[in-house]
Design a protein around this motif. Structure first.
Motif, PDB file in Angstrom:
ATOM      1  N   THR B  11      -2.580  12.256   5.679  1.00 15.70           N
ATOM      2  CA  THR B  11      -2.782  12.077   4.234  1.00 15.70           C
ATOM      3  C   THR B  11      -1.712  12.871   3.476  1.00 15.70           C
ATOM      4  O   THR B  11      -0.953  13.634   4.069  1.00 15.70           O
ATOM      5  CB  THR B  11      -4.171  12.602   3.806  1.00 15.70           C
ATOM      6  N   ASP B  12      -1.690  12.700   2.169  1.00 15.21           N
ATOM      7  CA  ASP B  12      -0.679  13.369   1.338  1.00 15.21           C
ATOM      8  C   ASP B  12      -0.904  14.869   1.214  1.00 15.21           C
ATOM      9  O   ASP B  12       0.018  15.609   0.878  1.00 15.21           O
ATOM     10  CB  ASP B  12      -0.710  12.789  -0.084  1.00 15.21           C
ATOM     11  N   LYS B  13      -2.112  15.304   1.499  1.00 21.46           N
ATOM     12  CA  LYS B  13      -2.536  16.654   1.131  1.00 21.46           C
ATOM     13  C   LYS B  13      -1.537  17.758   1.502  1.00 21.46           C
ATOM     14  O   LYS B  13      -1.223  18.613   0.686  1.00 21.46           O
ATOM     15  CB  LYS B  13      -3.900  16.940   1.768  1.00 21.46           C
ATOM     16  N   ARG B  15       1.635  17.291   2.789  1.00 20.95           N
ATOM     17  CA  ARG B  15       3.028  16.844   2.951  1.00 20.95           C
ATOM     18  C   ARG B  15       4.049  17.765   2.279  1.00 20.95           C
ATOM     19  O   ARG B  15       5.122  17.981   2.830  1.00 20.95           O
ATOM     20  CB  ARG B  15       3.179  15.387   2.510  1.00 20.95           C
ATOM     21  N   ASP B  43      10.689  12.270   6.634  1.00 22.24           N
ATOM     22  CA  ASP B  43      10.140  12.094   5.286  1.00 22.24           C
ATOM     23  C   ASP B  43      10.291  10.631   4.897  1.00 22.24           C
ATOM     24  O   ASP B  43      10.733   9.810   5.704  1.00 22.24           O
ATOM     25  CB  ASP B  43      10.809  13.043   4.281  1.00 22.24           C
ATOM     26  N   GLU B  44       9.915  10.313   3.663  1.00 19.16           N
ATOM     27  CA  GLU B  44       9.890   8.898   3.308  1.00 19.16           C
ATOM     28  C   GLU B  44      11.286   8.286   3.155  1.00 19.16           C
ATOM     29  O   GLU B  44      11.476   7.091   3.369  1.00 19.16           O
ATOM     30  CB  GLU B  44       9.044   8.682   2.053  1.00 19.16           C
ATOM     31  N   SER B 145       9.528  19.110   2.923  1.00 12.56           N
ATOM     32  CA  SER B 145       8.306  18.312   2.833  1.00 12.56           C
ATOM     33  C   SER B 145       8.514  17.063   3.684  1.00 12.56           C
ATOM     34  O   SER B 145       9.642  16.785   4.113  1.00 12.56           O
ATOM     35  CB  SER B 145       8.024  17.930   1.381  1.00 12.56           C
ATOM     36  N   THR B 147       6.385  13.703   6.229  1.00  9.62           N
ATOM     37  CA  THR B 147       5.189  13.111   6.827  1.00  9.62           C
ATOM     38  C   THR B 147       4.886  13.658   8.224  1.00  9.62           C
ATOM     39  O   THR B 147       3.739  13.818   8.599  1.00  9.62           O
ATOM     40  CB  THR B 147       5.356  11.585   6.953  1.00  9.62           C
TER      41      THR B 147
END
Lengths: 231, 304
Positions: B11-13, B15, B43-44, B145, B147
């Motif tokens: 989840t994003d929490k 990241r 990362d994205e 930061s 994933t």
């Protein structure tokens, strides 16, 4: 006398030194957070309780007294235990009770691969399953498994009794199923009671050594060598 | 020995804190591998934008920052696309809209003083010899930061203590691997993979495993299928943590001598050689813990 050691504040060495210097009493250890060698080498009749999961070699070389872990343990739990009791409420990873000479090791959850490898007299009771190659080269003692055993149970076993209530994925080389006699029912009763586990001794199967690897067999050498020997 | 850690954020929490948490885990694995360390961060990224992480191992030999820009300029000519340069100590990240695989091969063939550590839209890899904490701080792991991340502390057994022998290893786009163990058929496998178009930059056994997975996935395998084949084709001892574009996977050899423990919460999956690395993570007291079974493939995907 009861003392508490918080491993987030006290060093591991300080803790183990205090446990080695003690001759009696109870000790509580908090925040182990996977530390290695927690309560290793205890040599006095003391009671140690650990709240949380421990790393490698917890209660290794345990000589006497009791160690209870309210959590999980990693590789080599109670390795080379000589006597006394070690109990964990969770699961243990590889090589729990390795080379144990005596005493009782109770694992309430599962044990990983090679549980009781080269055991030399220790009694091990596992509430759940044991991993592959458990009791590899076992020499003496009892391994009691309330759940299942993974592949190659008792490979190259010399002696020792392996009691399994559930299924055995496969037996290792020279390990065979054996008759459960009255003396084995008595052993099971005693160990289950000592471990505080309820199970019917009659539900277990016993495995042990076929003793075919004890001696040299001339049939095992190849034909060419046999001919040379014959000449 | 060697220590492995992997952290996959479902989840994003957490990241924004991926790097900080990975650094905490890496620190706990220092004693398992004090020789060198490395990490891969996913990362994205931006769609269609490839990043190529490069290492100039012998800075002492006279490599200066301007050399990065000169190399990038030449690469621009090859790719027919602009290349942006970000220098981080002895590493640089090239960013381009051009073809990443072509860029990787051109650098391997034309810039022998450089090593290509990774390429892909999501991945960056940093590695160095020396104390793992220093490695993490030199490349500012804690501020990253993303994933998912995998990292490694190395105690060298099969090849020399060099930055190039440090993990993670990546040969294909967005795919990388860290390894605890040793492979026994890596020389033969390297030859076979080279004939199939993989290129290698070291003599290291683990790089061959990374190349194997890249090859399988280039042939169309999913990571699960690639690992299924790896079980048949790789001979030796291994616990692998593998990062791919949108996921994370774990595989141990069927004997499973090399340790591994996994913990999962609703927000993250973490894997390490030892529990003490996992014990650093938030909410660990509510995690489901297990030891991965030998010869069993575990994988998690951002898309599931």
């Amino acid at each position: 006398m009861s003392s508490t050691f918080d491993l987030s504040e006290v060093s591991l060495r300080e803790l183990n030194r205090s446990l080695h210097e003690a001759s009696s009493g109870t000790f509580r250890i908090t925040n182990p957070r996977g530390a290695h060698a927690v309560a290793a080498g205890i040599d006095a009749d003391i009671a140690v309780e650990v709240d949380g999961s421990v790393g490698y070699y917890c209660a290794g070389m345990h000589q006497v007294g009791s160690v209870t872990v309210n959590g999980n343990a990693s590789t080599g739990l109670a390795e080379n235990i000589m006597s006394g009791t070690v109990r964990i409420t969770g699961s243990a990873t590889m090589s729990a009770g390795a080379t144990g000479n005596g005493g009782l090791l109770v694992i309430e959850g599962n044990a990983g691969a090679r549980c009781g490898i080269s055991m030399k007299g220790v009694d091990i009771v596992v509430g759940g399953n044991v991993g592959h190659m458990s009791a590899f080269m076992a020499q003496a003692g009892n391994l009691v498994v309330l759940g299942d055993a993974d592949a190659d149970l008792g490979d190259s076993i010399y002696e020792a009794n392996l009691f399994v209530r559930g299924s055995v994925a496969s037996l290792g080389t020279d390990c065979v199923e054996k008759e459960v006699r009255l003396e084995h029912i008595e052993t099971l009763k005693r160990l289950l009671e000592a471990a505080g586990m309820s199970a019917e001794p009659g539900d277990f199967k016993r495995y042990g050594s076929a003793r075919q690897l004890y001696n040299f067999h001339v049939d095992d050498i190849d034909a060419e060598v046999q001919q040379k020997v014959a000449k | 020995m060697c220590g492995i850690v992997g952290l996959f954020l479902k989840t994003d929490k957490y990241r924004p804190e991926l790097g900080r948490l990975t650094a905490l885990m890496l620190h706990e694995m220092k004693e398992r591998g004090p020789d060198s360390a490395g990490f891969a961060i996913y990362d994205e990224g931006q769609p269609g934008r490839t990043r190529i992480t490069l290492l100039a191992e012998n800075l002492a030999s006279g490599w200066v920052d301007q050399d990065w820009f000169d190399t990038a300029k030449k690469l621009e000519g090859v790719l027919g696309a602009s290349v942006d340069v970000r220098v981080i100590h002895d590493h640089a990240v090239f960013e381009t809209d051009g073809d990443g695989r072509l860029a990787r091969q051109w650098i391997i063939d034309n810039a022998p003083e450089l090593a290509v550590l990774s390429h892909g839209s999501q991945i960056e890899i940093f590695k160095s010899v020396g104390d793992p904490d220093l490695v993490a701080s030199r490349y500012d792991l804690a501020s990253r930061s993303g994933t998912h991340a995998i990292a490694h502390t190395r105690m060298a057994t099969e090849s020399a203590v060099t930055t190039n022998g440090s993990h993670p290893f990546a040969t294909g786009a967005n795919t990388c691997l860290v390894h605890n163990g040793s492979l026994s058929n890596h020389n033969q496998l390297r030859e076979q993979l080279m004939r199939k178009g993989e290129s290698f930059q070291t003599e290291n056994d683990s790089e061959v495993a990374a190349g194997y997975l890249s090859w399988r996935m280039r042939e169309g395998d999913t990571i699960d299928h690639a690992l299924k084949h790896a079980l048949e084709d790789l001979d030796g001892f291994y616990t692998f943590a593998i990062g791919v574009e949108d996921g994370f996977a774990i595989l141990r050899d069927p004997i499973a001598c090399k340790p591994a423990v996994v913990a999962e919460t609703q927000d993250w999956v973490a894997m390490s050689s030892e529990y003490r690395a996992i014990a650093q993570l938030p909410d660990v007291e509510h995690a489901t813990l297990f030891e991965p079974d030998p010869g069993k493939i575990y994988s998690w995907s951002l898309n599931s």
